[in-house]
Design a protein around this motif. Structure first.
Motif, PDB file in Angstrom:
ATOM      1  N   ARG A  12      24.897 -53.459  13.990  1.00  0.00           N
ATOM      2  CA  ARG A  12      23.451 -53.283  14.182  1.00  0.00           C
ATOM      3  C   ARG A  12      23.138 -51.845  14.613  1.00  0.00           C
ATOM      4  N   GLN A  13      23.863 -51.343  15.609  1.00  0.00           N
ATOM      5  CA  GLN A  13      23.597 -49.989  16.084  1.00  0.00           C
ATOM      6  C   GLN A  13      24.070 -48.948  15.077  1.00  0.00           C
ATOM      7  N   ALA A  14      25.130 -49.256  14.345  1.00  0.00           N
ATOM      8  CA  ALA A  14      25.592 -48.336  13.309  1.00  0.00           C
ATOM      9  C   ALA A  14      24.518 -48.144  12.247  1.00  0.00           C
ATOM     10  N   LEU A  15      23.815 -49.210  11.914  1.00  0.00           N
ATOM     11  CA  LEU A  15      22.724 -49.120  10.937  1.00  0.00           C
ATOM     12  C   LEU A  15      21.553 -48.312  11.493  1.00  0.00           C
ATOM     13  N   VAL A  16      21.277 -48.464  12.785  1.00  0.00           N
ATOM     14  CA  VAL A  16      20.230 -47.670  13.424  1.00  0.00           C
ATOM     15  C   VAL A  16      20.587 -46.192  13.352  1.00  0.00           C
ATOM     16  N   GLU A  17      21.845 -45.860  13.657  1.00  0.00           N
ATOM     17  CA  GLU A  17      22.278 -44.461  13.627  1.00  0.00           C
ATOM     18  C   GLU A  17      22.226 -43.912  12.203  1.00  0.00           C
ATOM     19  N   ALA A  18      22.606 -44.740  11.236  1.00  0.00           N
ATOM     20  CA  ALA A  18      22.530 -44.308   9.834  1.00  0.00           C
ATOM     21  C   ALA A  18      21.082 -44.058   9.433  1.00  0.00           C
ATOM     22  N   ALA A  19      20.181 -44.954   9.852  1.00  0.00           N
ATOM     23  CA  ALA A  19      18.766 -44.789   9.540  1.00  0.00           C
ATOM     24  C   ALA A  19      18.209 -43.520  10.175  1.00  0.00           C
ATOM     25  N   LEU A  20      18.618 -43.236  11.403  1.00  0.00           N
ATOM     26  CA  LEU A  20      18.151 -42.020  12.079  1.00  0.00           C
ATOM     27  C   LEU A  20      18.537 -40.771  11.290  1.00  0.00           C
ATOM     28  N   GLY A  53      14.693 -56.646   6.843  1.00  0.00           N
ATOM     29  CA  GLY A  53      14.373 -55.690   5.789  1.00  0.00           C
ATOM     30  C   GLY A  53      14.256 -54.306   6.396  1.00  0.00           C
ATOM     31  N   LYS A  54      13.812 -53.349   5.582  1.00  0.00           N
ATOM     32  CA  LYS A  54      13.746 -51.972   6.051  1.00  0.00           C
ATOM     33  C   LYS A  54      12.759 -51.808   7.204  1.00  0.00           C
ATOM     34  N   ASP A  55      11.615 -52.492   7.125  1.00  0.00           N
ATOM     35  CA  ASP A  55      10.639 -52.390   8.214  1.00  0.00           C
ATOM     36  C   ASP A  55      11.233 -52.866   9.537  1.00  0.00           C
ATOM     37  N   ASP A  56      12.032 -53.910   9.463  1.00  0.00           N
ATOM     38  CA  ASP A  56      12.664 -54.447  10.666  1.00  0.00           C
ATOM     39  C   ASP A  56      13.661 -53.433  11.245  1.00  0.00           C
ATOM     40  N   LEU A  57      14.418 -52.786  10.366  1.00  0.00           N
ATOM     41  CA  LEU A  57      15.345 -51.736  10.809  1.00  0.00           C
ATOM     42  C   LEU A  57      14.564 -50.568  11.410  1.00  0.00           C
ATOM     43  N   MET A  58      13.489 -50.157  10.730  1.00  0.00           N
ATOM     44  CA  MET A  58      12.687 -49.032  11.221  1.00  0.00           C
ATOM     45  C   MET A  58      12.047 -49.364  12.568  1.00  0.00           C
ATOM     46  N   ALA A  59      11.645 -50.615  12.735  1.00  0.00           N
ATOM     47  CA  ALA A  59      11.038 -51.028  14.004  1.00  0.00           C
ATOM     48  C   ALA A  59      12.037 -50.931  15.148  1.00  0.00           C
ATOM     49  N   GLU A  60      13.312 -51.233  14.871  1.00  0.00           N
ATOM     50  CA  GLU A  60      14.328 -51.108  15.921  1.00  0.00           C
ATOM     51  C   GLU A  60      14.585 -49.639  16.262  1.00  0.00           C
ATOM     52  N   VAL A  61      14.575 -48.782  15.250  1.00  0.00           N
ATOM     53  CA  VAL A  61      14.708 -47.341  15.506  1.00  0.00           C
ATOM     54  C   VAL A  61      13.546 -46.869  16.377  1.00  0.00           C
ATOM     55  N   ALA A  62      12.336 -47.294  16.020  1.00  0.00           N
ATOM     56  CA  ALA A  62      11.147 -46.902  16.780  1.00  0.00           C
ATOM     57  C   ALA A  62      11.184 -47.486  18.186  1.00  0.00           C
ATOM     58  N   ARG A  63      11.646 -48.737  18.318  1.00  0.00           N
ATOM     59  CA  ARG A  63      11.705 -49.362  19.639  1.00  0.00           C
ATOM     60  C   ARG A  63      12.634 -48.580  20.565  1.00  0.00           C
ATOM     61  N   GLN A  64      13.794 -48.202  20.036  1.00  0.00           N
ATOM     62  CA  GLN A  64      14.722 -47.421  20.847  1.00  0.00           C
ATOM     63  C   GLN A  64      14.122 -46.057  21.190  1.00  0.00           C
TER      64      GLN A  64
END
Length: 205
Positions: A12-20, A53-64
């Motif tokens: 989960r966090q690896a995907l956040v870091e990749a998205a960043l 989905g992508k919005d859910d991933l983006m929301a976690e990036v934004a939340r952090q």
């Protein structure tokens, strides 16, 4: 070849870091969920074990991002004391510092077009960040007579908008090189003019 994502323990966090990394390179709308999966070295199907989905991933990036942002604002506010004015100005400088230090989070928070109503966890931490600035505004506005005192939410929203404008125009990317003044100086002058208009600072002589 076995995908690394199944073994490194925190996909989960690896995907956040990749998205960043992708956000900083291409912007929040410039990549796909498949690209994020590839950057994290997992299959696209594996992403859906953690994000809808992508919005859910983006929301976690934004939340952090909002979580970091709120902590920085809180720190700035507490360390800007003992005066309410110094604490208030410190939160403005923290806004600029956050945008520079965490560009991927910043873009996810403010440029991804996310609906806070669709992501309750994101809405809650965003409100926490706004609350720091509202608290600073409320404390400072106690010096204004009640009949002339703007709501703290309006007061803080004006300063938030000013801070955001300075960041967008002069503190990020190529536009930042066009400013004849440091962004911190622009923001401090703008806040000074605003507070002077409210009677919180003495007029220039």
């Amino acid at each position: 070849m076995t995908k690394r994502g199944y073994h490194h323990g925190n996909l989960r966090q690896a995907l956040v870091e990749a998205a960043l990394a992708l956000i900083e390179e291409k912007g929040p709308q410039g990549f796909t969920l498949s690209e994020a999966a590839k950057a994290a070295d997992v299959t696209p199907a594996a992403v859906y074990r953690h994000f809808a989905g992508k919005d859910d991933l983006m929301a976690e990036v934004a939340r952090q991002g909002y979580d970091i942002f709120a902590a920085l604002m809180e720190f700035a506010y507490n360390n800007g004391q003992p005066t309410a004015l110094a604490a208030f100005e410190a939160t403005g400088r923290a806004y600029l510092a956050f945008a520079r230090r965490y560009p991927g989070h910043y873009m996810a928070m403010f440029e991804a077009g996310l609906s806070l109503n669709a992501h309750p966890d994101l809405a809650m931490v965003a409100a926490k960040a706004r609350g720091v600035l509202e608290r600073a505004a409320e404390t400072l506005s106690q010096h204004i007579p009640p009949e002339k005192r703007p709501p703290a939410s309006m007061f803080s929203a004006h300063i938030w908008a000013m801070s955001h404008g300075v960041v967008e125009l002069f503190a990020r990317g190529n536009p930042g090189s066009k400013s004849p003044y440091p962004p911190e100086d622009l923001l401090e002058a703008g806040i000074g003019i605003y507070l002077r208009g409210l009677g919180l600072l003495p007029a220039d002589r």
